[in-house]
Design a protein around this motif. Structure first.
Motif, PDB file in Angstrom:
ATOM      1  N   ARG A 170      -5.084  -4.466  -8.554  1.00  0.00           N
ATOM      2  CA  ARG A 170      -3.724  -3.391  -8.974  1.00  0.00           C
ATOM      3  C   ARG A 170      -2.680  -3.039  -8.547  1.00  0.00           C
ATOM      4  NH1 ARG A 170      -7.174   1.987  -9.107  1.00  0.00           N
ATOM      5  NH2 ARG A 170      -6.128   1.581  -6.762  1.00  0.00           N
ATOM      6  N   SER A 213      -8.876  -2.220  -6.034  1.00  0.00           N
ATOM      7  CA  SER A 213      -7.527  -1.974  -5.840  1.00  0.00           C
ATOM      8  C   SER A 213      -6.424  -2.847  -5.498  1.00  0.00           C
ATOM      9  CB  SER A 213      -7.465  -1.384  -4.342  1.00  0.00           C
ATOM     10  OG  SER A 213      -8.309  -0.253  -4.127  1.00  0.00           O
ATOM     11  N   CYS A 240       1.032  -1.110  -0.178  1.00  0.00           N
ATOM     12  CA  CYS A 240      -0.112  -0.274  -0.297  1.00  0.00           C
ATOM     13  C   CYS A 240       1.118   0.555  -0.089  1.00  0.00           C
ATOM     14  CB  CYS A 240      -0.921   0.154   1.201  1.00  0.00           C
ATOM     15  SG  CYS A 240      -2.309  -1.169   1.260  1.00  0.00           S
ATOM     16  N   ARG A 249      -9.806  -1.890   3.463  1.00  0.00           N
ATOM     17  CA  ARG A 249      -9.438  -2.438   2.344  1.00  0.00           C
ATOM     18  C   ARG A 249      -8.575  -3.921   3.567  1.00  0.00           C
ATOM     19  NH1 ARG A 249      -8.088   1.783  -2.285  1.00  0.00           N
ATOM     20  NH2 ARG A 249      -6.834   3.083  -0.450  1.00  0.00           N
ATOM     21  N   ILE A 296      -1.450   4.414  -2.015  1.00  0.00           N
ATOM     22  CA  ILE A 296      -2.116   4.432  -1.188  1.00  0.00           C
ATOM     23  C   ILE A 296      -2.562   4.480   0.329  1.00  0.00           C
ATOM     24  CG2 ILE A 296      -2.945   3.363  -3.726  1.00  0.00           C
ATOM     25  CD1 ILE A 296      -4.250   1.112  -2.193  1.00  0.00           C
TER      26      ILE A 296
END
Lengths: 154, 154
Positions: free
Chosen positions: A63, A60, A8, A19, A13
């Motif tokens: 990704r 996410s 992360c 998450r 992010i």
DNA sequence: CTCCGTGCAAAAGGTTTGCACTGGT
DNA sequence: ACCAGTGCAAACCTTTTGCACGGAG
């Protein structure tokens, strides 16, 4: 999980509660849950999470590379966190996809790139056939939709 | 095509204009069109066909075995008529799936059944990687809903 | 003639987006 | 404090279904 935190940060992010929760909920399962399955399984741990967030978080995760979309004949997108090389059994009757470990097939050498301009990264073998349940059922319970499958929930 | 007629008879399903048209539209293509793509491509040849019929016909074609659903990471179901053993290139950036011929991988022996009660029938290898377009694009033109892709649109 | 498939329209399912606010860094 | 992520609600896309009619066997 710490690896996740680092990823992360590496991707810049924020590491949010959502998450973390989605990743955990996903990595606990070995079936290939849909976004909605994850949303459902989070209701107990994090009731305030919203469905759109689950979709966004799953994207996410894909990704930054801690999760992956599974190729699946069904309508809804499905995810997995098992990134090691493994294969899949695809039932042509009910469209179910199961993980399939088979070391004998783990050592194929990737084709030379270039030919199609495609940059090879990894592979997995999809075995088509009829799953035990459907074979047992004999007939053809062709149903694919959630409605007809009972959600065993683990 | 005559084989198709015989299959229809064998399965006791009428051989309609729509079924013929959908099968032809599908077998002409080597990408993996969605039901809607087929619907669109039929507008010129058979303008009166309806979208639900395309969905129903595609399911019939799969049922009688002249077409197949492609395992695909995207949201919409995709179909193909190429039933011979072949493999796929899956772009992890744009989710595109391309056919990939590679005879060297065509002769794997199917695992013994039984183990999982799974009846093996065939297989195909999914190679993950980055397609030429995405590699060229460099950045990450991730998710691309239909909106963003050019459609013939009537 | 009978039955299934088709067309239409609407519903059901799955996914994304706009906006204001909260929370992570 | 700043910016991205979140929650909510609504939009959007995809697929299925109910019904009456027409064509295939």
């Amino acid at each position: 999980m710490t690896a996740f935190e680092q990823l992360c940060r590496a991707h810049g992010i924020p590491l949010t509660v959502q998450r973390r929760a989605v990743l955990e909920a996903l990595s606990v399962r070995d079936d290939h849950p849909t976004a909605d399955d994850i949303f459902a399984s989070l209701q107990s741990r994090l009731p305030e999470i919203s469905r759109p967030t689950v979709y966004r978080v799953l994207n996410s995760l894909v990704r930054i590379g801690v999760a992956r979309k599974v190729c699946h004949p069904g309508a809804a997108a499905r995810f997995e966190t098992k990134l090691e090389r493994h294969h899949h059994l695809v039932c042509v009757r009910c469209d179910k996809v199961m993980d399939f470990e088979h070391p004998a097939f783990d050592r194929l050498s990737l084709p030379d790139a270039g030919a199609h301009g495609f940059l090879f990264d990894d592979y997995s073998i999809h075995f088509r056939g009829v799953c035990a349940d459907c074979a047992k059922a004999g007939g053809r319970p062709r149903r694919t939709r959630k409605r007809a499958q009972q959600r065993s929930t683990t």
